[in-house]
Design an enzyme around this catalytic site. Sequence first.
Site, short mmCIF file in Angstrom:
data_model
loop_
_atom_site.label_atom_id
_atom_site.label_comp_id
_atom_site.label_asym_id
_atom_site.label_seq_id
_atom_site.Cartn_x
_atom_site.Cartn_y
_atom_site.Cartn_z
N ASN A 180 0.82 -1.22 0.00
CA ASN A 180 0.00 0.00 0.00
C ASN A 180 0.85 1.27 0.00
OD1 ASN A 180 1.04 0.01 2.55
ND2 ASN A 180 -0.95 -0.30 3.59
N SER A 218 4.33 -1.07 16.84
CA SER A 218 3.22 -0.50 16.07
C SER A 218 2.59 -1.52 15.13
CB SER A 218 3.72 0.69 15.26
OG SER A 218 4.76 0.29 14.38
N HIS A 336 33.61 -25.69 -32.22
CA HIS A 336 33.20 -26.44 -33.40
C HIS A 336 32.12 -25.65 -34.14
CE1 HIS A 336 30.34 -29.50 -35.23
NE2 HIS A 336 31.46 -29.75 -35.87
N ASP A 368 33.82 -22.90 -42.14
CA ASP A 368 33.52 -23.75 -43.30
C ASP A 368 33.21 -22.84 -44.49
OD1 ASP A 368 33.81 -25.94 -41.72
OD2 ASP A 368 31.68 -26.31 -41.42
N HIS A 381 27.07 -24.25 -42.85
CA HIS A 381 27.22 -25.69 -42.71
C HIS A 381 26.71 -26.34 -44.00
CE1 HIS A 381 26.71 -29.43 -39.91
NE2 HIS A 381 27.77 -29.49 -40.67
#
Length: 895
Positions: A180, A218, A336, A368, A381
């Site tokens: 609140n 309180s 790789h 590659d 690839h």
Amino acid sequence: MTSQIQDLLATDQDLVLMQEGTMMRKVRTKSWKKLRYFRLQNDGMTVWHGRQPESISKPTFSISDVERIRKGQDSELLRYLMDEFPLEQGFTIVFHGRRPNLDLVANSVEEAQTWMRGLQLLVDLVASMDHQEQLDQYQPDGARGTQEVEGQGSEGQSRAGEMAQRSGMLNEWFQQADRNQDGRMSFGEARRLLLLMNVEMDEEYAFSLFQEADVTQSDALGSEEFVQFYKALTKRTEIEELFENFSSDKQKLTLLEFVDFLREEQKENDHAPDLALELIDRYEPSENGRLLHVLSKDGFLSYLCSADGNIFNPACLPVYQDMTQPLSHYYINSSHNTYLVGDQLCGQSSVEGYIRALKRGCRCVEVDTWDGPDGEPIVYHGHTLTSRILFKDVLATLAQYAFQSSEYPLILSLDNHCTWEQQKTMAQRLTEILGEQLLSSTLEGQLIDIMPSPEQLRGKILVKGKKLRTIEVDKTEEELEKDERSDLDPASPEPDPQPQPEPQEQASGNKKKKLFYCLSRSYWTTDCCDFSLIYNGLVRENVLESIHCEEEQGRTSEKSSTTIFFTHSKENYHIYDISSFSESKAKNLIKEAGQEKSGMGNFRPSRQGGNEFVQHNARQLCRVYPSGLRTDSSNFNPQEHWNVGCQMVAMNMQTAGSAMDICDGLFRQNGGSGYVLKPKFLRDTQSSFNPERPVSLYKAQILVVQVISGQRLPKVDKTKETTVVDPLVRVELFGVPEDTKEQETNYVENNGINPYWGETFYFRIQVPELAMLRFVVKDYSWKSRNNFIGQYTLPWTCMKLGYRHVSLLSKDGTSLHPASIFVYTCMQEDLDMDEPNTGRALKQNNLQMHYPFRPTTSSNSRASKGSMYDQGSQAKVEEECLTPNYDSLENNAQP
């Protein structure tokens, strides 16, 4: 840190505009580009986004997750869209770990500059705090919280920074709990806070803590009272009792008492007196305590939670090993199909793959190359649906990032499929883009017969390609097909690698053809690339004749193909040769090397004790790459190949998991340089070491690991407020097969803030120089597999003994700070004792503690896999823990 951020949020014009929010275009792909509303939250630490300013927004990212901000010109994706959007209006947010980048396009250059400057300001601020954390880790609130923080120079500033950081964290918790927003926290809000903090507590005990903190009575807590409430929650009872066991007055540790602790428990030994003085000066918060050379509870806790109390030895963080030995003497961090950021069939190819790998310390990347449009070679690839990128863009990325994380040589593993014309273009691009970085001649113009060292090749890029000339063998078409099928036999342990290139010439019938066997990719092809234009005297890849066991009258040849291979390799050795194997072929070589034929025709361990694979890898470089059937970009365990000295064990770095954790754990040491010196017995060309049957020079030792407690473990599912983790810890040991084991604690119910286990495990280690220790924290689930929370992996040679904190990392390898576990480790002689109880505390007086909300655990202990001991045994371990043998560490550090 909070006060500093709040000041900036109010005064910095860029941050003020970011808090108002901006409509920007979020770009995922070339076709996915959508407008979103981005706004910096009032905490200055999170950015939220929604479809419109008035729509429901959700968290996008935290500033602590951001690594850097890139300009639009540096974004691979935005460059493709430069015809649609000016590059000056775009920018990229790069995150830590494997999280994808966030590409954004603003409506104007000014808006883009505002966000770039503002984000970079916050990132730099957080990074400065992160740097301090690296030096001093997380400081719990019991440490330095109630004592002075005055000091001179950087020491006083660092203490103030720690206090500010902790204050900001507490303020964040208070704001979340105060629903609140009245500046007070009721008991109901406090219970909600506990769930947010990942702990479920008995209501009666929670209320007692609440009442103790409520000094004003309180029935609500103010901010100061909330701090006391939080301190009670995070109280480290186990560390307090450890402190009191060494303190005569239970209030402080005198210099002599602290020296005793460092010697007896932390195994610091010879330099303990000097270290004690240094640690007191560094961690004791009281100026008076520092003058008197005493350590308070707060100072003791600060030490144990610091980098000096971490399980990873700080001495192993910088480059500490000898870097002047031949390249073949080092493990080399290798990747790789580096260009892929997804799977091997349909994944995206991106220069981001190279950037991420290089940032992780990778020193061998793969490229590659294939013929591309307009005469420009492309990288992808081959024969798959993976996307394509330009070869020249890859080289430009390498030129920029090659030596940002490591100054030691980068190996460019070139898998060349280009025609002669585009090979000329490749040669031109290599020399133009890489320039002086490319090693294009012998060192100092002199021929050498010893492989150069990382130190000699500092700042250089080496090209690894296929050898120009190969050994010719005759094969029929049927024999070819048979070889190909055997390589992809599902019954084999690990099938062979990538899809095969198409032959450049077609033949018919049973005609015999002259073929070249390229061991690098384990396929037969009618052509071997002529790469002399690109490659002149650099590191080259060894191309050997295919060797098969000949069958004669139903009996296998007395001489194995493995022996023939290694004999041929030794007799035809050149320093520039590199052998490449698929993981399955490498496993077969490991299995067969060091064996001999018995009288019954079976293989058995060689009585001479030699291992030809280990000797081969001491002499020349070797690369092992994943199986071609790992289309999901999964990884194999690199440990098996490191055990025989394979230098370049290539990993799919885009895929998180235990294999990458082990890889990251090994290369975390030595400055993250990507080079780790192999143990001495793997650098000897006459070595008799065989990991399948190790004969240790020393008596086997017992590693004792006690998992004591955990701190601030994160939720697995942060979207569910009421869920709380049930954590357990699995301790895994990797090394030679005989040493590889794992054991697991019970789970603790409903406690992620400070769970207590107090369980002890024993691991018999035959070859500690190769051992890797991995701590994995999981959330127990009886319905399904346990969920991953965090992990940490390190080499045995870099492990500090005694009472240590283990800082947890996420799946992506990023810090989960302040999440950690507290453990005790020591080494014992292997006395061939009866089985001790792995669940019993090693030191009852230190570790049997009353914990306020210690949960009940399951009655049945988790099954331990590969354990040499049975948990049911009640035998006692009374022998003192030994100081570890660090000879291997010294051997690695010295020439």
